[in-house]
Write an enzyme that holds these catalytic residues in place. Structure first.
Site, PDB file in Angstrom:
ATOM      1  N   ASP A  67     -75.209   5.899  12.110  1.00 58.46           N
ATOM      2  CA  ASP A  67     -75.750   6.554  10.926  1.00 58.46           C
ATOM      3  C   ASP A  67     -74.686   7.289  10.104  1.00 58.46           C
ATOM      4  O   ASP A  67     -73.549   7.481  10.558  1.00 58.46           O
ATOM      5  CB  ASP A  67     -76.874   7.530  11.318  1.00 58.46           C
ATOM      6  CG  ASP A  67     -76.569   8.295  12.608  1.00 58.46           C
ATOM      7  OD1 ASP A  67     -75.391   8.400  12.976  1.00 58.46           O
ATOM      8  OD2 ASP A  67     -77.513   8.770  13.248  1.00 58.46           O
ATOM      9  N   ASN A 136     -86.292  15.994  19.306  1.00 59.94           N
ATOM     10  CA  ASN A 136     -87.626  15.460  19.016  1.00 59.94           C
ATOM     11  C   ASN A 136     -87.724  13.979  19.409  1.00 59.94           C
ATOM     12  O   ASN A 136     -88.672  13.298  19.034  1.00 59.94           O
ATOM     13  CB  ASN A 136     -87.956  15.636  17.525  1.00 59.94           C
ATOM     14  CG  ASN A 136     -86.945  14.938  16.621  1.00 59.94           C
ATOM     15  OD1 ASN A 136     -86.045  14.246  17.104  1.00 59.94           O
ATOM     16  ND2 ASN A 136     -87.097  15.099  15.317  1.00 59.94           N
ATOM     17  N   HIS A 138     -85.465  11.638  18.599  1.00 65.80           N
ATOM     18  CA  HIS A 138     -84.850  10.677  17.680  1.00 65.80           C
ATOM     19  C   HIS A 138     -83.633  10.003  18.307  1.00 65.80           C
ATOM     20  O   HIS A 138     -82.945  10.587  19.145  1.00 65.80           O
ATOM     21  CB  HIS A 138     -84.537  11.292  16.297  1.00 65.80           C
ATOM     22  CG  HIS A 138     -83.394  12.251  16.257  1.00 65.80           C
ATOM     23  ND1 HIS A 138     -83.459  13.456  15.618  1.00 65.80           N
ATOM     24  CD2 HIS A 138     -82.135  12.183  16.758  1.00 65.80           C
ATOM     25  CE1 HIS A 138     -82.296  14.080  15.714  1.00 65.80           C
ATOM     26  NE2 HIS A 138     -81.481  13.329  16.411  1.00 65.80           N
ATOM     27  N   GLU A 143     -86.467   9.201  13.117  1.00 65.36           N
ATOM     28  CA  GLU A 143     -87.262  10.384  13.424  1.00 65.36           C
ATOM     29  C   GLU A 143     -88.668   9.969  13.860  1.00 65.36           C
ATOM     30  O   GLU A 143     -89.091   8.842  13.590  1.00 65.36           O
ATOM     31  CB  GLU A 143     -87.367  11.261  12.158  1.00 65.36           C
ATOM     32  CG  GLU A 143     -86.021  11.752  11.629  1.00 65.36           C
ATOM     33  CD  GLU A 143     -85.473  12.957  12.393  1.00 65.36           C
ATOM     34  OE1 GLU A 143     -85.914  13.220  13.533  1.00 65.36           O
ATOM     35  OE2 GLU A 143     -84.586  13.624  11.855  1.00 65.36           O
TER      36      GLU A 143
HETATM   37  C1  F6R Z   1     -75.706  10.828  15.892  1.00 67.43           C
HETATM   38  C2  F6R Z   1     -77.088  10.488  16.119  1.00 67.43           C
HETATM   39  C3  F6R Z   1     -78.095  11.459  16.650  1.00 67.43           C
HETATM   40  C4  F6R Z   1     -77.600  12.283  17.816  1.00 67.43           C
HETATM   41  C5  F6R Z   1     -78.684  13.271  18.276  1.00 67.43           C
HETATM   42  C6  F6R Z   1     -78.210  14.149  19.405  1.00 67.43           C
HETATM   43  O1  F6R Z   1     -74.996   9.715  15.385  1.00 67.43           O
HETATM   44  O2  F6R Z   1     -77.409   9.408  15.846  1.00 67.43           O
HETATM   45  O3  F6R Z   1     -79.230  10.734  17.037  1.00 67.43           O
HETATM   46  O4  F6R Z   1     -77.237  11.457  18.868  1.00 67.43           O
HETATM   47  O5  F6R Z   1     -79.063  14.072  17.204  1.00 67.43           O
HETATM   48  O6  F6R Z   1     -77.215  14.994  18.922  1.00 67.43           O
HETATM   49  P1  F6R Z   1     -76.343  15.915  19.893  1.00 67.43           P
HETATM   50  O7  F6R Z   1     -75.563  14.999  20.746  1.00 67.43           O
HETATM   51  O8  F6R Z   1     -75.475  16.721  18.968  1.00 67.43           O
HETATM   52  O9  F6R Z   1     -77.309  16.748  20.668  1.00 67.43           O
END
Ligand code: F6R
Length: 245
Positions: A67, A136, A138, A143
């Site tokens: 992303d 959540n 994702h 989401e």
């Molecule tokens: C990042 C991404 C997100 C993260 C998720 C967890 O490229 O796609 O899905 O993997 O938000 O983030 P952290 O590792 O910071 O808890």
């Protein structure tokens, strides 16, 4: 789904790096799907260390990231391109022309998403997709929703995700409200999936996503249907799964 329990974040990072390293050794011209966020930083550090010791060669590797924030150029220190460059790309011998992320500066969402899906197709799909897990549920920026999104699409970030990402920005107002993300179908099409998760704050979602019902309200729950998923989680992240594991 294989769940590997580790003692802590460092142990999680080393084990995940071992899996990625095995992929690169077995198939030097592989396509790695990569993630940003706090969870994979230790994994990237470990890969860089092994590269430094001469144990890993990234020269034939291609990467596609999950992303990118819509509206942020690569030079912006909060862009995911910048993150990848800081944590991995500029620290190993990967060819920059083989590192791909959605183009955050493309304001035409449809064009940006179509172009990214074409890139993923043109590199032959993803051999190993690395994922983190949002509070959540994702994955990427998919989401909670009423249906699983398929290909790359533009998402409005949820209030919870905006708050979680505020720690990287000067204020909540500066957090972009939209992002381009690979869709669930693309993630599920990866040959192998490796998800890293650490910390007690993720314990509830780990239990819900991997042991609860499969639903688009918990996007990561779809991974229960993938035939080759490895979750590398530390004890704290698995603390609500005792009795199930
Ligand atoms: C990042 C991404 C997100 C993260 C998720 C967890 O490229 O796609 O899905 O993997 O938000 O983030 P952290 O590792 O910071 O808890």
């Amino acid at each position: 789904m294989k769940i590997i329990k580790t003692t802590n974040y460092r142990d999680m990072s080393r084990k995940a790096a071992n899996i990625i390293s095995a992929q690169i050794i077995l198939k030097p011209a592989c396509v790695l799907g990569l993630a940003t966020g706090s969870s994979p930083i230790g994994t990237y550090d470990q890969l860089v260390e092994w590269y430094g010791k001469g144990d890993l060669d990234f020269s034939e590797v291609t990467t596609v990231n999950l992303d990118e924030y819509r509206g942020l150029p690569r030079e912006n220190s909060q862009s995911y391109y910048y993150f990848m460059n800081e944590h991995l790309f500029q620290r190993v011998n990967i060819e920059k022309s083989k590192t791909f992320l959605p183009d955050g500066t493309e304001q035409d969402s449809e064009a940006a998403c179509r172009k990214y899906d074409e890139i993923i197709k043109s590199v032959g799909g993803v051999d190993l997709q690395l994922l983190g897990l949002g509070h959540n549920g994702h994955i990427g920026f998919n989401e909670p929703a009423d249906a699983f999104a398929k290909g790359t699409h533009c998402v409005d970030l949820s209030e919870r995700t905006i708050q979680a990402n505020t720690r990287f920005f000067a204020s909540e107002d500066e957090v972009p409200r939209q992002a381009y993300t690979m869709g669930i179908q693309t993630i599920m099409a990866a040959h192998k999936i490796l998800l890293v998760v650490s910390g007690e704050d993720k314990a509830d979602i780990v239990r819900t996503a991997f042991f609860g019902p499969v639903t688009p309200q918990v996007p990561a729950s779809i991974l229960q249907f993938h035939q080759d998923v490895t979750v590398v989680a530390d004890e704290a992240a698995l603390s609500k799964c005792s009795g199930i594991l």
